[in-house]
Enzyme design. Structure first.
Site, short mmCIF file in Angstrom:
data_model
loop_
_atom_site.label_atom_id
_atom_site.label_comp_id
_atom_site.label_asym_id
_atom_site.label_seq_id
_atom_site.Cartn_x
_atom_site.Cartn_y
_atom_site.Cartn_z
CE LYS A 112 -7.92 1.90 3.22
NZ LYS A 112 -8.71 1.15 2.21
CG ASP B 287 -8.34 4.96 -2.33
OD1 ASP B 287 -7.36 5.33 -3.01
OD2 ASP B 287 -8.75 3.80 -2.30
CE LYS C 294 -10.85 3.97 -4.59
NZ LYS C 294 -11.16 2.54 -4.56
CG ASP D 104 -10.53 3.95 1.73
OD1 ASP D 104 -11.10 2.90 2.08
OD2 ASP D 104 -9.53 3.96 0.99
CG ASP E 256 -8.08 1.58 -5.89
OD1 ASP E 256 -8.07 2.38 -4.93
OD2 ASP E 256 -9.14 1.15 -6.39
CD GLU F 272 -5.68 2.86 -0.69
OE1 GLU F 272 -6.57 3.01 0.16
OE2 GLU F 272 -5.90 2.34 -1.80
NE ARG G 294 -4.46 -4.88 -0.48
CZ ARG G 294 -5.23 -5.65 -1.23
NH1 ARG G 294 -4.73 -6.74 -1.79
NH2 ARG G 294 -6.49 -5.34 -1.45
#
Length: 461
Positions: free
Chosen positions: A221, A226, A233, A244, A303, A305, A307
């Site tokens: 990933k 993010d 967030k 991230d 949020d 995202e 996956r």
């Protein structure tokens, strides 16, 4: 050479290492004044404890305690504890030389992109036979540099370029997929990155250590920042979101170790490099997205995202027929609530693979903890408008439901592990300075090395 290491042995001092049960014998072998001095300091050979050894001309050496176990971290505090700029060599029998070199190099690391100067670390001459440990430290520190880079300096293009440069250095190839090709072949990745002016990319790195070797696929990933998207967030949760992409950094570190070790495997590394930003074109809550596998996914939360990025990467990797498939991601806060920052959560559909990975993690002192792929929570991902949602609406078991989402994209006969990691050190500790961390990388490298010794996992649920 890495900061904290030196090729020169000129004017270097001896570093001794002792355990509590060997302390009396060590002190007895010192000159009376030196032994009395060490006793007066209260030195008890606890792990990481150290003391300087006086001599007739000043400083004669130092001793570090190993405690009751041998750990790289016993040496990790020395670069910034011993006199600045001093040079050291291990005394004969001073513990495990490889662990000493690894711990020292990882402890000497400092982020350098935007901060220069500071106290110079003490230097270690790596003993003979520690080239593998130094190589490991170099790969880990390179991953730390990626994670520590501000998002303004490391966007999707720069992260993909890092994969290209890595492949070029070690005889591999790396294709970067972007634009219309990305929209077609990795539609969920494209959807996540659609809201950012910095276009998303997928880097596909390939390397062959043996033409008939098992294919190992690693998916990372790579969300370079993010915001949470339209499900924004709060500031406190956004503060460290440059990390991230820690899963991508970890798989690139593994790739470097595999290639430099010349392991007899075929390596496939996929990095989904995106930024989850906000704009008029960003994905919206309850949008329904197409995935590479063809499954339609409703966006229950923008949020969640990571996956969505991984599901396309996993599908592509499965199509290549891997002997083992691993994804690494800073995926859920729920995993941190359950296990804290130091224990990445392992989910695995194959008991033999999980056993090998946990054993490798223990041997490499790179811990993780297995959590269940509990079938009873599968229905929590149901959606009335698509084949599944990217989140559960229940405020529980978030790490498990995220793993169950990913499992939808991996057939049960493909041995697969999912690692949900923090990728960050919250404070300075010996060998683990505050900032980015390539968690699980050493464990994965050890497991892949084990695969070349006859690891053929049988499928198990």
């Amino acid at each position: 050479m890495l900061e904290g290491l030196t090729a020169s042995t000129t004017a270097s001092l001896q570093l001794h290492a002792v355990r509590p049960d060997g302390l009396a014998g060590f002190l007895a072998g010192l000159q009376d004044s030196a032994g009395a001095f060490v006793r007066a300091t209260g030195f008890a050979a606890k792990a990481g404890e150290w003391a300087l050894l006086p001599g007739p001309d000043g400083l004669a050496g130092a001793v570090v305690g190993l405690g009751t176990e041998t750990s790289a971290w016993s040496y990790g505090g020395l670069p910034h504890a011993l006199p600045a700029g001093s040079a050291w060599r291990l005394a004969p029998g001073a513990g495990d030389a490889g662990l000493a070199a690894l711990g020292w190099a990882l402890g000497a690391y400092r982020p350098r992109l935007h901060k220069a100067g500071g106290r110079a670390p003490a230097l270690l001459h790596p003993p003979a036979g520690t080239a593998a440990a130094v190589m490991t430290a170099e790969a880990i520190c390179a991953a730390r540099d990626l994670i520590n880079a501000p998002a303004a300096d490391l966007g999707p293009a720069e992260l993909a370029a890092a994969a290209v440069a890595l492949a070029a250095r070690h005889g591999g190839t790396c294709e970067v997929i972007a634009g219309a090709a990305l929209e077609q072949d990795f539609p969920a990745v494209a959807a996540v990155g659609r809201g950012s002016p910095r276009a998303p990319r997928v880097a596909v790195l390939r390397w062959t250590g043996a033409a008939d070797g098992p294919l190992v696929a690693l998916c990372g990933k790579g969300v370079c920042f993010d915001t949470g998207g339209l499900d924004l967030k709060p500031p406190s949760s956004m503060l460290r979101m440059k990390k991230d992409m820690g899963g991508a950094a970890a798989v690139l570190a593994v790739a470097e170790m595999v290639m430099r070790s010349a392991l007899p495997v075929r390596l496939l590394v996929l990095v989904g490099a995106v930024e989850n930003a906000i704009s008029g074109d960003a994905m919206r809550p309850l949008d329904v997205l197409r995935t590479r596998k063809g499954l339609k996914v409703e966006v229950g939360n923008t949020d969640a995202e990571g996956r969505l990025v991984l599901c396309d990467l996993l599908t592509y990797a499965v199509e290549q027929g891997p002997a083992a498939l691993v994804d690494c991601a800073t995926l859920t806060g729920a995993a941190r609530v359950a296990l804290g920052p130091d224990l990445p959560a392992l989910f695995c559909n194959n008991d033999a693979m999980a056993t090998r990975l946990l054993s490798a993690a223990d041997a490499a002192q790179d811990p993780m903890w297995r959590l269940p792929l509990h079938d009873g929570y599968e229905s929590w991902l149901d959606s009335p408008f698509a084949e599944l949602s990217n989140v559960s609406q229940k405020p529980m078991a978030g790490a498990i439901t995220a793993a169950l989402f990913l499992r939808r994209f991996v057939p049960p006969d493909v041995p697969w592990a999912h690692l949900d990691m923090y990728a960050w050190n919250d404070a300075n500790r010996p060998g683990r300075p505050e900032g980015g961390e390539a968690q699980c990388a050493r464990a994965l490298h050890a497991m892949i090395a084990n695969m070349t010794q006859g690891f053929h996992p049988a499928t198990s649920a």
